[in-house]
Design an enzyme around this catalytic site. Structure first.
Site, PDB file in Angstrom:
ATOM      1  N   HIS A  44       0.822  -1.213   0.000  1.00  0.00           N
ATOM      2  CA  HIS A  44       0.000   0.000   0.000  1.00  0.00           C
ATOM      3  C   HIS A  44       0.851   1.256   0.000  1.00  0.00           C
ATOM      4  O   HIS A  44       0.541   2.241  -0.658  1.00  0.00           O
ATOM      5  CB  HIS A  44      -0.879   0.017   1.266  1.00  0.00           C
ATOM      6  CG  HIS A  44      -2.269  -0.394   0.981  1.00  0.00           C
ATOM      7  ND1 HIS A  44      -3.018  -1.140   1.862  1.00  0.00           N
ATOM      8  CD2 HIS A  44      -3.065  -0.153  -0.063  1.00  0.00           C
ATOM      9  CE1 HIS A  44      -4.197  -1.338   1.345  1.00  0.00           C
ATOM     10  NE2 HIS A  44      -4.258  -0.766   0.183  1.00  0.00           N
TER      11      HIS A  44
ATOM     12  N   ARG B  42     -12.989  -6.783 -13.758  1.00  0.00           N
ATOM     13  CA  ARG B  42     -12.602  -8.186 -13.882  1.00  0.00           C
ATOM     14  C   ARG B  42     -13.151  -8.948 -12.692  1.00  0.00           C
ATOM     15  O   ARG B  42     -12.981  -8.535 -11.549  1.00  0.00           O
ATOM     16  CB  ARG B  42     -11.085  -8.321 -13.933  1.00  0.00           C
ATOM     17  CG  ARG B  42     -10.688  -9.788 -14.128  1.00  0.00           C
ATOM     18  CD  ARG B  42      -9.219  -9.961 -14.249  1.00  0.00           C
ATOM     19  NE  ARG B  42      -8.570  -9.801 -12.962  1.00  0.00           N
ATOM     20  CZ  ARG B  42      -7.256  -9.903 -12.792  1.00  0.00           C
ATOM     21  NH1 ARG B  42      -6.484 -10.103 -13.839  1.00  0.00           N
ATOM     22  NH2 ARG B  42      -6.725  -9.762 -11.608  1.00  0.00           N
TER      23      ARG B  42
ATOM     24  N   GLU C 178      -5.063 -15.016 -21.573  1.00  0.00           N
ATOM     25  CA  GLU C 178      -3.851 -15.112 -20.759  1.00  0.00           C
ATOM     26  C   GLU C 178      -3.390 -16.555 -20.583  1.00  0.00           C
ATOM     27  O   GLU C 178      -2.473 -16.831 -19.834  1.00  0.00           O
ATOM     28  CB  GLU C 178      -4.040 -14.410 -19.415  1.00  0.00           C
ATOM     29  CG  GLU C 178      -5.264 -14.798 -18.634  1.00  0.00           C
ATOM     30  CD  GLU C 178      -5.388 -14.011 -17.321  1.00  0.00           C
ATOM     31  OE1 GLU C 178      -4.421 -13.377 -16.882  1.00  0.00           O
ATOM     32  OE2 GLU C 178      -6.490 -14.068 -16.734  1.00  0.00           O
TER      33      GLU C 178
ATOM     34  N   ASP D 179       0.324 -13.301 -17.306  1.00  0.00           N
ATOM     35  CA  ASP D 179       0.103 -14.751 -17.260  1.00  0.00           C
ATOM     36  C   ASP D 179       0.397 -15.415 -18.594  1.00  0.00           C
ATOM     37  O   ASP D 179       0.922 -16.516 -18.629  1.00  0.00           O
ATOM     38  CB  ASP D 179      -1.339 -15.053 -16.820  1.00  0.00           C
ATOM     39  CG  ASP D 179      -1.467 -14.992 -15.311  1.00  0.00           C
ATOM     40  OD1 ASP D 179      -0.600 -15.568 -14.626  1.00  0.00           O
ATOM     41  OD2 ASP D 179      -2.407 -14.351 -14.815  1.00  0.00           O
TER      42      ASP D 179
ATOM     43  N   ARG E 242       5.962 -16.710 -12.715  1.00  0.00           N
ATOM     44  CA  ARG E 242       6.201 -15.269 -12.701  1.00  0.00           C
ATOM     45  C   ARG E 242       6.680 -14.744 -11.349  1.00  0.00           C
ATOM     46  O   ARG E 242       7.093 -13.613 -11.225  1.00  0.00           O
ATOM     47  CB  ARG E 242       4.962 -14.507 -13.187  1.00  0.00           C
ATOM     48  CG  ARG E 242       3.744 -14.616 -12.311  1.00  0.00           C
ATOM     49  CD  ARG E 242       2.500 -14.091 -13.026  1.00  0.00           C
ATOM     50  NE  ARG E 242       2.050 -12.806 -12.541  1.00  0.00           N
ATOM     51  CZ  ARG E 242       0.832 -12.318 -12.726  1.00  0.00           C
ATOM     52  NH1 ARG E 242      -0.057 -12.988 -13.434  1.00  0.00           N
ATOM     53  NH2 ARG E 242       0.486 -11.160 -12.248  1.00  0.00           N
TER      54      ARG E 242
ATOM     55  N   CYS F 186      -3.957  -5.611 -21.146  1.00  0.00           N
ATOM     56  CA  CYS F 186      -3.917  -5.040 -19.797  1.00  0.00           C
ATOM     57  C   CYS F 186      -2.776  -5.606 -18.959  1.00  0.00           C
ATOM     58  O   CYS F 186      -2.650  -5.298 -17.783  1.00  0.00           O
ATOM     59  CB  CYS F 186      -5.250  -5.231 -19.088  1.00  0.00           C
ATOM     60  SG  CYS F 186      -5.673  -6.962 -18.851  1.00  0.00           S
TER      61      CYS F 186
HETATM   62  C1  PEP Z   1      -2.163 -10.557 -16.591  1.00  0.00           C
HETATM   63  O1  PEP Z   1      -2.068 -11.752 -16.299  1.00  0.00           O
HETATM   64  O2  PEP Z   1      -1.495  -9.999 -17.491  1.00  0.00           O
HETATM   65  C2  PEP Z   1      -3.070  -9.685 -15.830  1.00  0.00           C
HETATM   66  C3  PEP Z   1      -3.294  -8.445 -16.192  1.00  0.00           C
HETATM   67  O3  PEP Z   1      -3.657 -10.228 -14.733  1.00  0.00           O
HETATM   68  P1  PEP Z   1      -2.941 -10.395 -13.311  1.00  0.00           P
HETATM   69  O4  PEP Z   1      -1.615  -9.672 -13.385  1.00  0.00           O
HETATM   70  O5  PEP Z   1      -3.886  -9.788 -12.338  1.00  0.00           O
HETATM   71  O6  PEP Z   1      -2.829 -11.864 -13.217  1.00  0.00           O
HETATM   72 MG    MG Z   2      -3.579 -12.694 -15.053  1.00  0.00          MG
END
Ligand code: PEP
Ligand code: MG
Length: 584
Positions: free
Chosen positions: A193, A336, A435, A459, A469, A506
């Site tokens: 945060h 989402r 993803e 992802d 990741r 995104c």
């Molecule tokens: C992604 O996987 O690129 C994504 C935007 O979702 P998150 O990072 O929340 O898994």
């Molecule tokens: Mg994701």
């Protein structure tokens, strides 16, 4: 004496040079000790008094902040106040005092430790970091228990770079920008945060420096390079002069970017690109517009589920989404649905630990099994959608069946709302995140049944290249320009074009100016990113012609390795944007 360089994590960009102020935020050391049977009642009373005092301090802070700079972040204080009512924390401590005959300090410490262990096994970094909130509230109660006064940032009179073991979001909120040049901490991560706040308040910061507090004394000259997450203590003359110049350049660059805020994200030949913000908290919606973005391309709703004993109610969903929808209108908000990992410890509800959470019962898979949880969220979204331009996005879709089942469930929820006479948006647009490689491979089939695509590269790269990741040992392989990833992106883009549906991205890739022109050339017309990246990407968008972007994308696509693709992208940026290249 020679300069010392400390490397940590980038929390908030900017370069500052100044005198350090070492803030005492070390964890206080308390001794747990056994108490007599007869003292239990007094000890519980002493603990409750400290909780009450903490609450009064936070309420007071809240009052002060309501008038100032940080008022859109009051939710953090509210979260902390809420934690003072948390059963795990408060009742857990009382139980330990009563059953283990421990003093209040010892019982509280043990309780915080036990809660922390539960948080540690959460896969999602953002949620795992909420453990911090519990620790910070616990630390406040502990200080009140032992009567240790908290040194406050409001007392600082001279300009300074704050060095601390850790800072609470509440510290960040009371920072006066004219006095606090920036901060660096031993602890923390990019998604804590405190880091999120520093970014949205524009205070340069580096976190996760591990032992910076041991290396710095109050009064030392330090350089804080928030762009690279570096702190230099006692810089040599050469470094000092070099950074003075870097700082000037960065300030100039920021001013230039500032001018772009109100201008459209339009290419030289008139193609309009939507640059949007990724948010996690409703209150962040406003800062998207402040950074020159148009709407929210990804609203991660996981936050609503954390730090609590019970699942969020439909009203809580509705209120949060309505708030964001109204703030962003007339621009869109892409909500989402819940995306939690396979290890939901710390979440309300029943969950099993899984061996491979990233490949487990995640996101839509979880939601389709826990239909009540999902339906409550869908009802909240459908109702909130009346108040703005809301779209819904389904995470981790791997094939058509999940999509069709989700649609069926959405229809079911609509019929129920209709029967109850509740107002909701009938024609809510529904998109899927691309993803998982399987979704990218069948993008043509998915495209026929959805209103839009949003590519989640975080992802998609993880699953395509088989690299966790979160694992620092394979982080070097995490490469958006890998030919396999680019081919999948191309495939998805082609499917969206054929079906004539909007194509967005995104994942983090969308917020890196190095990739912006390539993505335009590949057909992406919506890019959603960390709000601080919006001006940087806008600069690239406003300086290219679509034809050049298409040529660049094609050239990058022809490269057989990620390294060559990267070189091609970098030469393009160096040629076109030499000043930007120096900042990247
Ligand atoms: C992604 O996987 O690129 C994504 C935007 O979702 P998150 O990072 O929340 O898994
Ligand atoms: Mg994701």
């Amino acid at each position: 004496m020679h300069e010392k360089i400390y490397r940590g994590i980038v929390a908030s960009p900017g370069i500052v040079i100044g005198r350090a102020y070492l803030l005492d935020r070390r964890k206080i050391v308390v001794a747990g000790r056994r108490i007599e049977d007869v003292s239990v009642k007094d000890e519980v009373a002493r603990f409750k008094k400290a909780v009450e005092l903490s609450r009064a301090q936070l309420e007071d802070l809240k009052k002060r902040i309501s008038k100032g700079l940080g008022k859109s972040h009051l939710y953090i204080l509210e979260t902390h106040i809420m934690l003072l009512e948390d059963k795990m924390l408060v009742d857990g401590t009382v139980k330990r005092i009563k059953e283990s005959f421990l003093n209040a300090e010892g019982a509280l410490k043990e309780t915080i430790g036990a809660i922390g262990l539960k948080f540690d096994s959460i896969e999602d970094e953002y949620l795992r970091e909420r453990k911090h909130d519990v620790e910070q509230v616990g630390e406040r109660v502990l200080r009140n228990l032992v009567g240790h006064k908290q040194e406050s940032l409001t007392d600082i009179r001279e300009e300074a770079v704050i060095i601390a073991h850790d800072l609470a979001p509440t510290d960040t909120l009371v920072m006066r920008k004219d006095k606090i040049l920036g901060f660096a901490t031993d602890a923390g991560s990019r998604t804590s945060h405190t880091a999120i706040l520093a970014r949205s308040l524009g205070i340069p910061a580096a976190v996760g420096l591990e032992n910076i507090t041991a290396a710095v004394k109050t009064g030392d000259v330090v350089i804080l390079d928030g762009i690279h997450g570096v702190v230099i203590v006692d810089p040599d003359e050469e470094t000092f002069l070099d950074y003075l110049q870097k700082q000037r350049k960065y300030k100039y660059f920021e001013q230039e970017l500032e001018k772009l805020k109100k201008l459209p994200a339009e290419t030289l030949d008139g193609h309009v690109i939507e640059l949007q913000g990724n948010i996690e908290l409703p209150e962040e919606a406003m800062s998207t517009a402040e950074h020159g973005g148009s709407g929210i391309g990804l609203y991660r709703t996981e936050f609503l589920f954390l730090n609590r004993q019970t699942l969020p109610t439909e009203e809580e969903h509705y209120n949060a989404y309505r708030h964001v929808a109204e703030w962003a209108a007339p621009h869109e908000v892409v909500i989402r649905t819940l995306d939690v990992g396979g290890d939901k410890v710390g979440f309300p509800g029943e969950f099993e630990l899984e061996a491979n959470p990233a490949l487990g019962l995640r996101a839509i898979r979880y939601c389709l099994q826990k239909r009540d949880v999902f339906k409550t969220q869908l009802r909240g979204i459908l109702r909130a959608a009346v108040h703005g331009n809301v779209k819904i996005l389904i995470p981790m879709v791997s094939g058509l069946t999940e999509l069709r089942e989700t649609k069926k469930l959405l229809d079911e929820v609509k019929s129920e709302l209709r029967a109850e006479g509740k107002a909701f948006q009938e024609n809510l647009q529904l998109g899927v995140m691309i993803e998982i490689p399987s979704a990218a491979m069948i993008a043509d089939l998915l495209a026929k049944e959805v209103d839009f695509f949003s590519v989640g590269t975080n992802d998609l790269i993880q699953y395509t290249l088989a690299i966790d990741r979160q694992n620092e040992h394979v982080a070097y392989m995490y490469e958006p320009l890998d030919p396999a990833v680019l081919r999948l992106l191309q495939r998805v883009s082609e499917a969206a074009r054929q079906a004539n549906i909007p194509l967005a991205m995104c994942g983090e890739m969308a917020g890196d100016p190095l990739y912006a022109a390539i993505l335009l050339g590949m057909g992406f017309r919506r890019l959603s990113m960390n709000v601080a990246s919006i001006p940087w990407v806008k600069r690239v968008v406003r300086s290219v012609r679509m034809q050049d972007a298409v040529e660049l994308a094609s050239l990058v696509m022809q490269q057989p390795t990620a390294m060559l693709a990267r070189k091609t992208a970098e030469s393009f940026i160096e040629e076109r944007f030499p000043d930007l290249a120096a900042e990247l």
